[in-house]
Design a protein around this motif. Structure first.
Motif, PDB file in Angstrom:
ATOM      1  N   GLN A  80       7.460   6.707  -5.142  1.00  0.00           N
ATOM      2  CA  GLN A  80       6.702   5.933  -5.691  1.00  0.00           C
ATOM      3  C   GLN A  80       6.029   5.064  -4.770  1.00  0.00           C
ATOM      4  OE1 GLN A  80       8.820   3.940  -9.059  1.00  0.00           O
ATOM      5  NE2 GLN A  80       7.797   1.749  -8.322  1.00  0.00           N
ATOM      6  N   VAL A  81       4.952   4.326  -5.063  1.00  0.00           N
ATOM      7  CA  VAL A  81       4.171   3.624  -3.971  1.00  0.00           C
ATOM      8  C   VAL A  81       3.905   2.421  -4.840  1.00  0.00           C
ATOM      9  CG1 VAL A  81       2.165   2.946  -2.653  1.00  0.00           C
ATOM     10  CG2 VAL A  81       3.149   5.376  -2.849  1.00  0.00           C
ATOM     11  N   ASP A  82       4.315   1.139  -4.331  1.00  0.00           N
ATOM     12  CA  ASP A  82       4.083  -0.083  -4.999  1.00  0.00           C
ATOM     13  C   ASP A  82       3.161  -0.714  -4.219  1.00  0.00           C
ATOM     14  OD1 ASP A  82       5.799   0.431  -7.091  1.00  0.00           O
ATOM     15  OD2 ASP A  82       7.389  -0.485  -6.116  1.00  0.00           O
ATOM     16  N   SER A  83       2.202  -1.571  -4.681  1.00  0.00           N
ATOM     17  CA  SER A  83       1.113  -2.418  -4.191  1.00  0.00           C
ATOM     18  C   SER A  83       1.481  -3.819  -4.140  1.00  0.00           C
ATOM     19  CB  SER A  83      -0.354  -2.225  -4.590  1.00  0.00           C
ATOM     20  OG  SER A  83      -0.836  -0.828  -4.522  1.00  0.00           O
ATOM     21  N   TYR A  84       1.520  -4.542  -3.109  1.00  0.00           N
ATOM     22  CA  TYR A  84       1.794  -5.977  -3.198  1.00  0.00           C
ATOM     23  C   TYR A  84       0.564  -6.784  -2.426  1.00  0.00           C
ATOM     24  CZ  TYR A  84       6.974  -4.731  -3.399  1.00  0.00           C
ATOM     25  OH  TYR A  84       8.291  -4.586  -3.905  1.00  0.00           O
ATOM     26  N   ARG A  85       0.643  -7.985  -3.219  1.00  0.00           N
ATOM     27  CA  ARG A  85      -0.232  -8.954  -2.468  1.00  0.00           C
ATOM     28  C   ARG A  85       0.834 -10.163  -2.403  1.00  0.00           C
ATOM     29  NH1 ARG A  85      -5.294  -7.151  -2.607  1.00  0.00           N
ATOM     30  NH2 ARG A  85      -6.212  -9.071  -1.639  1.00  0.00           N
ATOM     31  N   PHE A  86       0.922 -10.637  -1.080  1.00  0.00           N
ATOM     32  CA  PHE A  86       2.036 -11.713  -0.916  1.00  0.00           C
ATOM     33  C   PHE A  86       1.381 -12.561   0.380  1.00  0.00           C
ATOM     34  CE2 PHE A  86       2.968  -8.055   1.841  1.00  0.00           C
ATOM     35  CZ  PHE A  86       3.197  -8.585   2.977  1.00  0.00           C
ATOM     36  N   ARG A  87       2.389 -13.753   0.369  1.00  0.00           N
ATOM     37  CA  ARG A  87       2.084 -14.583   1.428  1.00  0.00           C
ATOM     38  C   ARG A  87       3.400 -15.028   1.982  1.00  0.00           C
ATOM     39  NH1 ARG A  87      -0.994 -20.106   0.872  1.00  0.00           N
ATOM     40  NH2 ARG A  87       0.672 -20.415  -0.677  1.00  0.00           N
ATOM     41  N   HIS A  88       3.764 -15.220   3.286  1.00  0.00           N
ATOM     42  CA  HIS A  88       5.014 -15.814   3.779  1.00  0.00           C
ATOM     43  C   HIS A  88       4.742 -16.867   4.830  1.00  0.00           C
ATOM     44  CE1 HIS A  88       4.127 -13.832   7.757  1.00  0.00           C
ATOM     45  NE2 HIS A  88       3.625 -12.797   7.192  1.00  0.00           N
ATOM     46  N   THR A  89       5.798 -17.533   5.042  1.00  0.00           N
ATOM     47  CA  THR A  89       6.062 -18.757   5.970  1.00  0.00           C
ATOM     48  C   THR A  89       5.608 -18.070   7.375  1.00  0.00           C
ATOM     49  OG1 THR A  89       8.201 -18.328   6.191  1.00  0.00           O
ATOM     50  CG2 THR A  89       7.473 -20.160   4.776  1.00  0.00           C
ATOM     51  N   LEU A  90       4.884 -18.924   8.313  1.00  0.00           N
ATOM     52  CA  LEU A  90       4.493 -18.506   9.517  1.00  0.00           C
ATOM     53  C   LEU A  90       5.642 -19.448  10.616  1.00  0.00           C
ATOM     54  CD1 LEU A  90       0.864 -19.176   9.479  1.00  0.00           C
ATOM     55  CD2 LEU A  90       2.004 -16.894   9.436  1.00  0.00           C
ATOM     56  N   PHE A  91       5.768 -18.639  11.727  1.00  0.00           N
ATOM     57  CA  PHE A  91       6.590 -19.214  12.891  1.00  0.00           C
ATOM     58  C   PHE A  91       6.079 -20.627  12.990  1.00  0.00           C
ATOM     59  CE2 PHE A  91       7.314 -14.722  13.645  1.00  0.00           C
ATOM     60  CZ  PHE A  91       8.834 -14.810  13.193  1.00  0.00           C
ATOM     61  N   SER A 105       1.402   2.057  -7.748  1.00  0.00           N
ATOM     62  CA  SER A 105       0.012   2.562  -7.637  1.00  0.00           C
ATOM     63  C   SER A 105       0.147   3.894  -7.812  1.00  0.00           C
ATOM     64  CB  SER A 105      -0.549   2.345  -6.480  1.00  0.00           C
ATOM     65  OG  SER A 105      -0.685   0.947  -5.866  1.00  0.00           O
ATOM     66  N   PHE A 106       1.384   4.570  -7.586  1.00  0.00           N
ATOM     67  CA  PHE A 106       1.716   6.005  -7.658  1.00  0.00           C
ATOM     68  C   PHE A 106       3.319   6.114  -8.285  1.00  0.00           C
ATOM     69  CE2 PHE A 106       3.461   9.766  -6.135  1.00  0.00           C
ATOM     70  CZ  PHE A 106       2.652  10.922  -6.718  1.00  0.00           C
ATOM     71  N   LYS A 107       3.469   6.945  -9.097  1.00  0.00           N
ATOM     72  CA  LYS A 107       4.693   7.422  -9.540  1.00  0.00           C
ATOM     73  C   LYS A 107       4.881   8.766  -9.741  1.00  0.00           C
ATOM     74  CE  LYS A 107       8.777   5.796 -12.204  1.00  0.00           C
ATOM     75  NZ  LYS A 107       9.664   5.310 -10.781  1.00  0.00           N
ATOM     76  N   GLY A 108       5.527   9.516  -8.851  1.00  0.00           N
ATOM     77  CA  GLY A 108       6.024  10.836  -8.926  1.00  0.00           C
ATOM     78  C   GLY A 108       7.165  11.156  -8.448  1.00  0.00           C
ATOM     79  N   TYR A 109       7.429  12.179  -7.513  1.00  0.00           N
ATOM     80  CA  TYR A 109       8.776  12.485  -6.938  1.00  0.00           C
ATOM     81  C   TYR A 109       9.120  11.160  -6.207  1.00  0.00           C
ATOM     82  CZ  TYR A 109      12.389  14.647  -4.320  1.00  0.00           C
ATOM     83  OH  TYR A 109      13.661  15.002  -3.719  1.00  0.00           O
ATOM     84  N   GLU A 148       0.892  -1.718   0.915  1.00  0.00           N
ATOM     85  CA  GLU A 148       1.585  -0.741   0.047  1.00  0.00           C
ATOM     86  C   GLU A 148       2.889  -0.220   0.599  1.00  0.00           C
ATOM     87  OE1 GLU A 148      -1.823  -0.114   1.133  1.00  0.00           O
ATOM     88  OE2 GLU A 148      -2.290  -1.147  -0.947  1.00  0.00           O
ATOM     89  N   ILE A 149       3.863  -0.265  -0.299  1.00  0.00           N
ATOM     90  CA  ILE A 149       5.195   0.068   0.052  1.00  0.00           C
ATOM     91  C   ILE A 149       5.596   1.359  -0.531  1.00  0.00           C
ATOM     92  CG2 ILE A 149       7.538  -0.474   0.188  1.00  0.00           C
ATOM     93  CD1 ILE A 149       5.968  -2.302   1.891  1.00  0.00           C
ATOM     94  N   PHE A 150       6.378   2.204   0.203  1.00  0.00           N
ATOM     95  CA  PHE A 150       6.888   3.714   0.007  1.00  0.00           C
ATOM     96  C   PHE A 150       7.932   3.339  -0.609  1.00  0.00           C
ATOM     97  CE2 PHE A 150       8.517   7.808   1.491  1.00  0.00           C
ATOM     98  CZ  PHE A 150       8.105   8.482   0.142  1.00  0.00           C
ATOM     99  N   GLU A 151       8.311   3.557  -1.891  1.00  0.00           N
ATOM    100  CA  GLU A 151       9.710   3.469  -2.416  1.00  0.00           C
ATOM    101  C   GLU A 151      10.233   4.772  -2.707  1.00  0.00           C
ATOM    102  OE1 GLU A 151      11.249   0.787  -3.220  1.00  0.00           O
ATOM    103  OE2 GLU A 151       9.745  -0.717  -3.098  1.00  0.00           O
ATOM    104  N   ARG A 152      11.247   5.324  -1.923  1.00  0.00           N
ATOM    105  CA  ARG A 152      11.755   6.729  -1.866  1.00  0.00           C
ATOM    106  C   ARG A 152      13.561   6.641  -2.303  1.00  0.00           C
ATOM    107  NH1 ARG A 152      14.502   9.645   1.987  1.00  0.00           N
ATOM    108  NH2 ARG A 152      13.367  11.397   1.440  1.00  0.00           N
TER     109      ARG A 152
END
Length: 216
Positions: free
Chosen positions: A31-42, A25-29, A53-57
């Protein structure tokens, strides 16, 4: 099976994650990545689709410089814009830290940053652990060490001008650092971890490093 073993067994069970879509979604100093996901439940089955959204530094390493001969540590002080944005005192007392560059390992980063940020030459390193800092929204990890102080070049300030760094050091007895933590003067999480670790392990670490020095 005791309760601790049961908990460890439960933690070792591996869940599954299905990434439906990932975009930047954004890349500068940073980066922000946007995810759409599913995961197993307990309880079994899969979750509904979740957007995040995940902040990548990048990944970092940090070190608490420690002189086992004198019982002294070095903390650094610098301005932190994130603390300012959070309406906190932005001049924080911290351990030395930096982002690991490509083809650089945490140990090499630790030695480099100790010199850049504190004028400190390090010897032996004791790894404390690798920690996720804000896993709800960032992939960042910090590998934390306690580092043996061999030499400290004392100057008024440290840091790299082209990175806008203005850093000063504070040399103190380890016990003074522990007191600062108790008094709430340490608000940086990885610094708190480092000081708590040293409080628990100072005697044993001093013994090991002293014996190794004598036997060298």
């Amino acid at each position: 099976m005791d309760n601790t073993a049961h908990i460890i067994g439960e933690l070792n069970k591996t869940g599954q994650v299905e990434v439906i879509k990932k975009t930047t979604s954004f890349k500068g100093y940073f980066q922000v990545d946007s995810y759409r996901f599913r995961h197993t439940l307990f309880a079994g089955g899969m979750s509904e689709e979740i957007p995040r959204e995940i902040f990548e530094r990048g990944h970092a390493a940090a070190v608490l410089p420690f002189d086992h001969k004198t019982g002294e540590i070095i903390l650094i002080e610098q301005f932190r814009p994130g603390a300012y944005a959070a309406s906190q005192d932005p001049w924080l007392l911290e351990v030395v830290a930096g982002i690991i560059e490509e083809n650089e390992n945490p140990e090499d980063l630790t030695h480099r940053e100790a010199m850049e940020e504190a004028g400190c030459t390090l010897g032996r390193l004791k790894k404390i652990g690798t920690f996720l800092m804000t896993p709800g929204g960032s992939s960042e990890t910090i590998t934390l060490f306690c580092g043996e102080i061999l030499h400290h070049e004392k100057k008024e300030s440290y840091g790299l001008d082209h990175e806008g760094e203005d850093i000063r050091t504070h040399t103190m007895k380890a016990e003074q650092g522990f007191e600062l933590l108790v008094e709430g003067k340490i608000t940086n999480a990885i610094t708190a971890i480092a000081l708590q670790w040293l409080e628990l392990n100072q005697t044993s670490l001093t013994s090991v490093w002293s014996n190794e020095t004598q036997n060298a």
